[in-house]
Design an enzyme around this catalytic site. Sequence first.
Site, mmCIF file in Angstrom:
data_model
loop_
_atom_site.group_PDB
_atom_site.id
_atom_site.type_symbol
_atom_site.label_atom_id
_atom_site.label_comp_id
_atom_site.label_asym_id
_atom_site.label_seq_id
_atom_site.Cartn_x
_atom_site.Cartn_y
_atom_site.Cartn_z
ATOM 1 C CG ASP A 146 -20.423 -29.874 69.098
ATOM 2 O OD1 ASP A 146 -20.569 -28.806 69.709
ATOM 3 O OD2 ASP A 146 -20.496 -29.964 67.860
ATOM 4 C CD GLU A 160 -17.378 -30.357 64.136
ATOM 5 O OE1 GLU A 160 -17.858 -30.136 62.995
ATOM 6 O OE2 GLU A 160 -18.075 -30.446 65.162
ATOM 7 C CG HIS A 207 -15.495 -27.197 61.072
ATOM 8 N ND1 HIS A 207 -14.499 -26.494 60.441
ATOM 9 C CD2 HIS A 207 -15.745 -28.278 60.270
ATOM 10 C CE1 HIS A 207 -14.133 -27.098 59.331
ATOM 11 N NE2 HIS A 207 -14.884 -28.196 59.192
ATOM 12 C CD GLU A 242 -19.658 -25.669 50.798
ATOM 13 O OE1 GLU A 242 -19.665 -26.674 50.061
ATOM 14 O OE2 GLU A 242 -19.148 -24.570 50.474
ATOM 15 C CG HIS A 265 -21.177 -27.450 64.604
ATOM 16 N ND1 HIS A 265 -21.926 -28.524 64.179
ATOM 17 C CD2 HIS A 265 -22.028 -26.408 64.694
ATOM 18 C CE1 HIS A 265 -23.184 -28.142 64.019
ATOM 19 N NE2 HIS A 265 -23.266 -26.867 64.319
ATOM 20 C CG ASP A 309 -19.021 -34.131 67.642
ATOM 21 O OD1 ASP A 309 -20.062 -34.556 67.112
ATOM 22 O OD2 ASP A 309 -18.497 -33.044 67.328
#
Length: 236
Positions: free
Chosen positions: A155, A9, A57, A52, A150, A7
Amino acid sequence: MREIVLDTETTGLNPEIGDRIVEIGCLELINHIPSGHTLHYYFNPERDIPEETFRVHGLSSEFLIGYPVFAELADKILDFLGDSPLIIHNASFDMKFLNNELRLIGIPEIPISRALDTCAMARKKYPGAHVSLDALCRRFDIDNSNRDFHGALIDANLLASIYLELIGGCQPDLIENLSNKSNNLSTTSSISEIIEKTNFVYRSPRPHTPSSDEIAAHDAFLQKIKNPIWKNSYRD
């Protein structure tokens, strides 16, 4: 069988306009069970983090500025991934970012064919249902209470549990016990040594010859069958 749950970010949604990876989390599976080996890095994206995205995260430019850039850790990441299949939720998103980072430093891209998309798996298995990580955690009763933001490794851990459920689930304790037994046997140098170390209990063979009462009961049953085929005689 080795697989890697992966995963990332990022600073945004599109690497083509300059968005970069800021975190990667990878978790190794052996026969679908986490082995305990993980890889986790933060990166300095060398650009700002939009508000945003920060709300998703929680990684700010101030926090990330002290971490290395992706290029400094690329070799370690690729060594960890090896040639194993990659288990990714919404694989096209993470793969385009990962391959963009590799392309920027002149390293060959990873074929998308190596990625197994759990998002697509969930849509196929549950048509019309929500297939976000949170939705799938609720469906499979997976604890995600520590997911305030996140996070790549958080995750990846959740996705490993979701992936196990999507492929049918299993009993990890049973798998672990079988794995331990297999490891113990593999340390033995020969089959003869295994036999020597095993305490066998001798049991007499069970009798299979029918008793006189059983034979009589069988004959009586056959008498009730009209025109049995084994009494027919065939002629050319």
